[in-house]
Design a protein around this motif. Structure first.
Motif, PDB file in Angstrom:
ATOM      1  N   LEU A 274       0.841  -1.202   0.000  1.00  0.00           N
ATOM      2  CA  LEU A 274       0.000   0.000   0.000  1.00  0.00           C
ATOM      3  C   LEU A 274       0.878   1.256   0.000  1.00  0.00           C
ATOM      4  O   LEU A 274       1.765   1.391   0.842  1.00  0.00           O
ATOM      5  N   ARG A 286      -7.019   3.452   2.023  1.00  0.00           N
ATOM      6  CA  ARG A 286      -7.880   2.634   2.877  1.00  0.00           C
ATOM      7  C   ARG A 286      -8.921   1.867   2.051  1.00  0.00           C
ATOM      8  O   ARG A 286      -9.326   0.768   2.429  1.00  0.00           O
ATOM      9  N   ALA A 289      -7.114  -1.072   0.623  1.00  0.00           N
ATOM     10  CA  ALA A 289      -6.916  -2.023   1.723  1.00  0.00           C
ATOM     11  C   ALA A 289      -8.203  -2.801   1.998  1.00  0.00           C
ATOM     12  O   ALA A 289      -8.159  -4.011   2.262  1.00  0.00           O
ATOM     13  N   GLU A 293      -8.621  -6.742   1.982  1.00  0.00           N
ATOM     14  CA  GLU A 293      -9.129  -7.436   3.181  1.00  0.00           C
ATOM     15  C   GLU A 293     -10.299  -8.338   2.812  1.00  0.00           C
ATOM     16  O   GLU A 293     -10.383  -9.487   3.276  1.00  0.00           O
ATOM     17  N   LEU A 299      -1.913  -7.294   3.987  1.00  0.00           N
ATOM     18  CA  LEU A 299      -1.520  -5.899   3.779  1.00  0.00           C
ATOM     19  C   LEU A 299      -0.072  -5.667   4.196  1.00  0.00           C
ATOM     20  O   LEU A 299       0.415  -6.224   5.183  1.00  0.00           O
ATOM     21  N   LEU A 321      -5.369   0.290  10.376  1.00  0.00           N
ATOM     22  CA  LEU A 321      -5.685  -1.010   9.759  1.00  0.00           C
ATOM     23  C   LEU A 321      -5.711  -2.089  10.837  1.00  0.00           C
ATOM     24  O   LEU A 321      -4.775  -2.195  11.628  1.00  0.00           O
ATOM     25  N   LEU A 324      -2.075  -5.668   9.747  1.00  0.00           N
ATOM     26  CA  LEU A 324      -1.023  -5.241   8.820  1.00  0.00           C
ATOM     27  C   LEU A 324       0.010  -6.359   8.859  1.00  0.00           C
ATOM     28  O   LEU A 324       1.080  -6.240   9.453  1.00  0.00           O
TER      29      LEU A 324
END
Ligand code: MUC
Ligand code: MG
Length: 375
Positions: A274, A286, A289, A293, A299, A321, A324
Motif C-alpha cells: 500500500l 484505505r 486495503a 481485506e 496488507l 488497519l 497489517l
C-alpha cells in the motif's frame, strides 16, 4: 468563529532534492538523491498542512516526475480546491479527479496536506480522522540495494546491531537472474537465523525466469517475492503464484481499487503493498486495503523512500488497519543524509513509531525546505 473557517486559502508546492547515504539500485533505476514535491496548504484560519509526493529516479518507477507533479498541482489541482472546506476530504478527491486523470502522487500530497491542516486545527491526529489508531508502531524493514553483496551484508549487520531492522528487502533485476541468485545465497547464508528476507524484482522477470528462480528463493527461506513480473501480466502472476512456495506481493500492478479487485479475482497475489503515490491519498489507500481485506489478501505498508513527511502520512493510514500482516518499509527517513522536519520519526526496536501530535504528527523545517529546494 475564525478558528473554524477551514476554507482552503492557498496551495504551495516546492520541489526538493535530498541526497541519500548511498546509491540505491532497482531493476529499472538508480538514485543518489530523492526528489519530492512538498505541498503546503494554508486554510482561512491560518493553519498550514503539509504533504509530500515521492518519486524514484524521475518518471521511471511510475509515470509521475516531480516536475509534472508540481506543474499539475499548480495549474489544475490547487485551483480546483480553492474555497472548499478542507475537512470535505471526499469532495476534495472528487474535485481533483474531475480536474486531472490519475496523477496519484500529486493528489496524495495535496490530500495529506488537507488532513494535516484539519488535524492541526482540531488538535487531532489524522489517524483519528480516519477511524482511530489500533497500533502505535509498525515493524519496519530495510532495503538492501547497492548491488554489492559485501556492502549489503555489512549494512544488514549494522542495522541488526543497532536494533533498527531485522527484516531486509533485497532488490533484484539490475543484475542477471544468476548473479542475483548468487547474491541472495550469500546474503541468506550470512544472515541465517538472525533476519528475514523478502525480494523485490520491480517487474524485471518474465514468467519463465520467475518459475526458474522461485524454487531457489524458497530454498533460501525468502518470505515474499514482490512484483516479479511486469505490472500488466496479472494472468502470469496468477500462474507463477500457483506454482510457487514463496508468497507473491503485488506492487506496481495495483494502483486503484479496481486493479486491486482484478488482482484478487485472478488470485494473482497473497499480499499487496500500500502506497500513497499509487492510490492517490489516505482515503483511497484505505479503500484499496478494504478490497484486499475482503479478498483475504495480506496488507503491507509500502514506500517510495519518503522523508519523515511522507512516512508520517503513511503511518497515520497504517495505524488504523486492523491487520497489517507484513509490517512496513518506511525506512526512507533513514536513507536520507538529512530530513525535512523538526523532529524526525523515531526508529527503535525494529519498529517505526507513529508520531504523537496533531495532523500527520510532524512539523516541516522551513530552513531545510529552503535549503533543499531546487533552484
Ligand atoms: C518499491 O518498488 O517497492 C520501496 C523500497 C525500495 O527500496 O524501493 C521502493 C519501491
Ligand atoms: Mg516494490
Amino acid at each position: 468563529d475564525l478558528r473554524r473557517d477551514l476554507s482552503i486559502a492557498s496551495v504551495r508546492s516546492t520541489i526538493v532534492d535530498v541526497p541519500t547515504v548511498r546509491r540505491h539500485k532497482l531493476s529499472q533505476t538508480s538514485v543518489t538523491a530523492q526528489s519530492y514535491v512538498i505541498v503546503e496548504v494554508r486554510l482561512a484560519n491560518g493553519a498550514v498542512g503539509v504533504g509530500e509526493a515521492a518519486t524514484l529516479g524521475g518518471p521511471r518507477w511510475s509515470e509521475e516526475s516531480v516536475e509534472a507533479i508540481k506543474a499539475n498541482i499548480d495549474a489544475y489541482l490547487a485551483p480546483a480546491l480553492e474555497g472548499l472546506p478542507a475537512d470535505r476530504f471526499e469532495a476534495a478527491g472528487a474535485r481533483m479527479d474531475a480536474a486531472a486523470k490519475r496523477n496519484n502522487a500529486a493528489k496524495a500530497a495535496v490530500e495529506t496536506a488537507l488532513f494535516d491542516a484539519v488535524g492541526k486545527t482540531l488538535g487531532l491526529p489524522a489517524s483519528a480522522l480516519l477511524g482511530g489508531a489500533v497500533r502505535e508502531s509498525v515493524p519496519v524493514l530495510w532495503t538492501l540495494a547497492s548491488g554489492d553483496v559485501g556492502q549489503e551484508i555489512e549494512e544488514a549487520e549494522n542495522k541488526l546491531a543497532a536494533r533498527l531492522h531485522d527484516t531486509f528487502k533485497v532488490k533484484v533485476g539490475a543484475l542477471s537472474p544468476e548473479a542475483d541468485l548468487a547474491r541472495l545465497r550469500r546474503l541468506a547464508g550470512a544472515l541465517e537465523g538472525r533476519a528475514g528476507l523478502i525480494v523485490d524484482a520491480n517487474q524485471a522477470w518474465d514468467e519463465t525466469t520467475a518459475v526458474r528462480c522461485l524454487p531457489v528463493l524458497a530454498e533460501l527461506g525468502v518470505r515474499l517475492i514482490e512484483q516479479p513480473l511486469p505490472a500488466w501480466n496479472i494472468p502470469g502472476m496468477a500462474r507463477v503464484r500457483a506454482r510457487s512456495a514463496v508468497p507473491l506481493m503485488a506492487d506496481e500492478c495495483v494502483f486503484s481499487a479496481h486493479e486491486m479487485l482484478a488482482v484478487a479475482q485472478a488470485a494473482a497475489a497473497d499480499a499487496v503493498s500500500l502506497k500513497l503515490v499509487k492510490h492517490g491519498g489516505l482515503l483511497n489507500l484505505r479503500k484499496v486495503a478494504a478490497v484486499a481485506e475482503a479478498a483475504g489478501i495480506g496488507l503491507y505498508g509500502g514506500c517510495l523512500l519518503e522523508s519523515s513527511v511522507g512516512a508520517a502520512a503513511h503511518l497515520q493510514a497504517f495505524a488504523g488497519l486492523r491487520e497489517l500482516a507484513w509490517g512496513c518499509e518506511h525506512f526512507g527517513p533513514q536513507i536520507l543524509t538529512d530530513d525535512l522536519v523538526q523532529e524526525p520519526l523515531r526508529f527503535e526496536d525494529f519498529h517505526v513509531h507513529l508520531p504523537a501530535g496533531p495532523g500527520i504528527g510532524i512539523t516541516l523545517d522551513q530552513d531545510k525546505l529552503r535549503g533543499y529546494a531546487r533552484r
